[in-house]
Design a protein around this motif. Structure first.
Motif, PDB file in Angstrom:
ATOM      1  N   ARG A   1      49.621  35.546  34.873  1.00 42.65           N
ATOM      2  CA  ARG A   1      48.214  35.844  35.161  1.00 42.65           C
ATOM      3  C   ARG A   1      47.371  35.806  33.888  1.00 42.65           C
ATOM      4  O   ARG A   1      46.272  35.243  33.875  1.00 42.65           O
ATOM      5  CB  ARG A   1      48.088  37.191  35.852  1.00 42.65           C
ATOM      6  CG  ARG A   1      48.608  37.186  37.283  1.00 42.65           C
ATOM      7  CD  ARG A   1      48.449  38.538  37.942  1.00 42.65           C
ATOM      8  NE  ARG A   1      47.070  38.983  37.935  1.00 42.65           N
ATOM      9  CZ  ARG A   1      46.176  38.730  38.882  1.00 42.65           C
ATOM     10  NH1 ARG A   1      46.517  38.029  39.928  1.00 42.65           N
ATOM     11  NH2 ARG A   1      44.942  39.191  38.789  1.00 42.65           N
TER      12      ARG A   1
ATOM     13  N   PHE B   1      44.182  33.273  32.904  1.00 32.97           N
ATOM     14  CA  PHE B   1      42.861  33.672  32.399  1.00 32.97           C
ATOM     15  C   PHE B   1      42.554  32.948  31.092  1.00 32.97           C
ATOM     16  O   PHE B   1      41.447  32.456  30.888  1.00 32.97           O
ATOM     17  CB  PHE B   1      42.795  35.191  32.153  1.00 32.97           C
ATOM     18  CG  PHE B   1      42.529  36.019  33.382  1.00 32.97           C
ATOM     19  CD1 PHE B   1      41.363  35.869  34.118  1.00 32.97           C
ATOM     20  CD2 PHE B   1      43.440  36.975  33.794  1.00 32.97           C
ATOM     21  CE1 PHE B   1      41.106  36.642  35.237  1.00 32.97           C
ATOM     22  CE2 PHE B   1      43.197  37.766  34.916  1.00 32.97           C
ATOM     23  CZ  PHE B   1      42.029  37.590  35.641  1.00 32.97           C
TER      24      PHE B   1
ATOM     25  N   ASP C   1      43.868  41.777  29.664  1.00 31.61           N
ATOM     26  CA  ASP C   1      44.222  42.597  30.824  1.00 31.61           C
ATOM     27  C   ASP C   1      44.503  41.621  31.955  1.00 31.61           C
ATOM     28  O   ASP C   1      43.610  40.905  32.414  1.00 31.61           O
ATOM     29  CB  ASP C   1      43.064  43.534  31.172  1.00 31.61           C
ATOM     30  CG  ASP C   1      43.361  44.451  32.346  1.00 31.61           C
ATOM     31  OD1 ASP C   1      44.116  44.050  33.253  1.00 31.61           O
ATOM     32  OD2 ASP C   1      42.811  45.566  32.369  1.00 31.61           O
TER      33      ASP C   1
ATOM     34  N   GLN D   1      44.995  42.013  35.000  1.00 32.98           N
ATOM     35  CA  GLN D   1      44.357  42.296  36.285  1.00 32.98           C
ATOM     36  C   GLN D   1      42.901  41.851  36.299  1.00 32.98           C
ATOM     37  O   GLN D   1      42.436  41.245  37.255  1.00 32.98           O
ATOM     38  CB  GLN D   1      44.426  43.784  36.602  1.00 32.98           C
ATOM     39  CG  GLN D   1      43.815  44.142  37.936  1.00 32.98           C
ATOM     40  CD  GLN D   1      43.882  45.627  38.240  1.00 32.98           C
ATOM     41  OE1 GLN D   1      44.321  46.419  37.423  1.00 32.98           O
ATOM     42  NE2 GLN D   1      43.445  46.004  39.423  1.00 32.98           N
ATOM     43  N   THR D   2      42.180  42.148  35.217  1.00 32.31           N
ATOM     44  CA  THR D   2      40.738  41.915  35.194  1.00 32.31           C
ATOM     45  C   THR D   2      40.301  40.701  34.388  1.00 32.31           C
ATOM     46  O   THR D   2      39.188  40.213  34.563  1.00 32.31           O
ATOM     47  CB  THR D   2      40.015  43.134  34.602  1.00 32.31           C
ATOM     48  OG1 THR D   2      40.384  43.260  33.223  1.00 32.31           O
ATOM     49  CG2 THR D   2      40.353  44.407  35.351  1.00 32.31           C
ATOM     50  N   GLY D   3      41.129  40.253  33.452  1.00 30.53           N
ATOM     51  CA  GLY D   3      40.740  39.167  32.562  1.00 30.53           C
ATOM     52  C   GLY D   3      39.961  39.641  31.356  1.00 30.53           C
ATOM     53  O   GLY D   3      39.594  38.842  30.495  1.00 30.53           O
ATOM     54  N   GLU D   4      39.708  40.939  31.275  1.00 31.97           N
ATOM     55  CA  GLU D   4      39.027  41.484  30.101  1.00 31.97           C
ATOM     56  C   GLU D   4      39.936  41.295  28.894  1.00 31.97           C
ATOM     57  O   GLU D   4      41.157  41.392  28.999  1.00 31.97           O
ATOM     58  CB  GLU D   4      38.714  42.964  30.317  1.00 31.97           C
ATOM     59  CG  GLU D   4      37.874  43.561  29.213  1.00 31.97           C
ATOM     60  CD  GLU D   4      37.445  44.992  29.524  1.00 31.97           C
ATOM     61  OE1 GLU D   4      36.744  45.556  28.674  1.00 31.97           O
ATOM     62  OE2 GLU D   4      37.801  45.531  30.588  1.00 31.97           O
ATOM     63  N   TYR D   5      39.342  41.031  27.730  1.00 32.79           N
ATOM     64  CA  TYR D   5      40.150  40.780  26.545  1.00 32.79           C
ATOM     65  C   TYR D   5      39.439  41.250  25.284  1.00 32.79           C
ATOM     66  O   TYR D   5      38.248  41.549  25.293  1.00 32.79           O
ATOM     67  CB  TYR D   5      40.499  39.296  26.428  1.00 32.79           C
ATOM     68  CG  TYR D   5      39.301  38.408  26.152  1.00 32.79           C
ATOM     69  CD1 TYR D   5      38.926  38.100  24.849  1.00 32.79           C
ATOM     70  CD2 TYR D   5      38.551  37.871  27.186  1.00 32.79           C
ATOM     71  CE1 TYR D   5      37.837  37.286  24.600  1.00 32.79           C
ATOM     72  CE2 TYR D   5      37.472  37.055  26.960  1.00 32.79           C
ATOM     73  CZ  TYR D   5      37.113  36.761  25.656  1.00 32.79           C
ATOM     74  OH  TYR D   5      36.031  35.963  25.402  1.00 32.79           O
TER      75      TYR D   5
ATOM     76  N   LYS E   1      40.237  52.354  28.486  1.00 34.38           N
ATOM     77  CA  LYS E   1      39.364  52.040  29.621  1.00 34.38           C
ATOM     78  C   LYS E   1      40.119  52.112  30.938  1.00 34.38           C
ATOM     79  O   LYS E   1      39.584  52.562  31.938  1.00 34.38           O
ATOM     80  CB  LYS E   1      38.789  50.623  29.468  1.00 34.38           C
ATOM     81  CG  LYS E   1      37.700  50.496  28.471  1.00 34.38           C
ATOM     82  CD  LYS E   1      37.278  49.057  28.410  1.00 34.38           C
ATOM     83  CE  LYS E   1      35.798  48.963  28.556  1.00 34.38           C
ATOM     84  NZ  LYS E   1      35.326  47.578  28.486  1.00 34.38           N
ATOM     85  N   ASN E   2      41.352  51.604  30.934  1.00 34.59           N
ATOM     86  CA  ASN E   2      42.161  51.574  32.151  1.00 34.59           C
ATOM     87  C   ASN E   2      43.612  51.868  31.770  1.00 34.59           C
ATOM     88  O   ASN E   2      44.333  50.966  31.347  1.00 34.59           O
ATOM     89  CB  ASN E   2      42.061  50.210  32.826  1.00 34.59           C
ATOM     90  CG  ASN E   2      42.951  50.114  34.048  1.00 34.59           C
ATOM     91  OD1 ASN E   2      43.510  51.102  34.522  1.00 34.59           O
ATOM     92  ND2 ASN E   2      43.104  48.902  34.560  1.00 34.59           N
TER      93      ASN E   2
ATOM     94  N   ALA F   1      46.320  49.457  32.878  1.00 29.20           N
ATOM     95  CA  ALA F   1      46.148  48.036  32.567  1.00 29.20           C
ATOM     96  C   ALA F   1      47.492  47.395  32.250  1.00 29.20           C
ATOM     97  O   ALA F   1      48.352  47.985  31.601  1.00 29.20           O
ATOM     98  CB  ALA F   1      45.201  47.867  31.377  1.00 29.20           C
TER      99      ALA F   1
END
Length: 90
Positions: A14, A18, A40, A42-46, A62-63, A66
């Motif tokens: 995953r 991303f 991350d 799950q979210t694609g935040e980096y 934040k999570n 994650a």
């Protein structure tokens, strides 16, 4: 928030998706080559930093659940763990 149970392979897949489908073209330039990017899955935040530690801590803050994956920018592999070493006869 409920934990997501993915295998290590699923997290890697995953995160790499991303990276390949949008993140890469935004981060692969000379100032970032060799730095670590933490994604991350799950979210694609980096985030990017020299070792990945600061970014991992921020994303986990934040999570806490994650699923993070780290890649060295500009390289195919971030870390490699080798196989067995054999002793040769002299």
């Amino acid at each position: 928030m409920q934990s997501i149970f993915w295998s290590v392979e699923e997290v890697a897949q995953r995160a790499k998706q991303f990276y390949e489908n949008g993140i890469r073209q935004n981060v692969e330039y000379s100032d970032n080559i060799g730095k670590m990017i933490v994604i991350d899955a799950q979210t694609g935040e980096y985030g990017i930093d020299p070792t990945g530690v600061e970014t991992a801590l921020k994303l986990k803050q934040k999570n806490p659940n994650a699923r993070l994956f780290t890649i060295r920018i500009g390289y195919d592999v971030a870390v490699s763990f080798g196989g067995a070493m054999e002793r040769t006869a002299e």
